[in-house]
Design a protein around this motif. Structure first.
Motif: not given
Length: 145
Positions: A86-98
């Motif tokens: 939630g910082g200034g970067s707004h990073t979001f990622y997903c992994r191990n998606i089935k």
């Protein structure tokens, strides 16, 4: 006169403290944005093409703890793990998606899968949410009912 100056100085100090405390927190509330609502797909933007669910078709996603589940109108699902900063970067990622079900039969579901796999950041608040890839013209937008 000294009384007025003292009151003015106290008011000025109080106002300064209030302004500083209001502007210090630039972080988004990840719990309020991701973990509380169920999100419903508005559209998927893929380059110049926009994919909009047909009326009565609902694609929903829930983020609970560090897991997410996407439900498709045809009964297929995507499940995996997610992370957001939630910082200034707004990073979001997903992994191990089935993938469960026949996602490949649904253009929107296939695009959603691809965006989750390649997710890079998010934009939004508790009313709307975009999951974005590094290619800024590839994202999906959700609303909160």
């Amino acid at each position: 006169m000294k009384k007025h100056i003292k009151r003015f100085a106290e008011s000025l100090i109080l106002l300064t403290i209030l302004l500083i405390s209001a502007s210090c927190d630039k972080n988004d509330d990840i719990d309020a944005i991701f973990r509380e609502p169920t999100w419903y797909l508005t559209f998927v933007q893929d380059g110049e093409e926009k994919f909009i669910p047909k009326e009565g078709q609902f694609y929903s996603v829930e983020f609970r703890n560090d897991k997410f589940t996407v439900n498709m109108p045809n009964g297929s699902t995507l499940k995996g793990e997610w992370f957001a900063d939630g910082g200034g970067s707004h990073t979001f990622y997903c992994r191990n998606i089935k993938k469960e079900g026949e996602i490949w039969r649904d253009d929107i579901a296939s695009k959603m899968y691809d965006i989750f796999v390649n997710s890079d950041s998010y934009e939004g608040d508790t009313n709307w949410l975009q999951i974005r890839t590094k290619d800024t013209n590839r994202y999906m937008q959700f609303y909160n009912k």
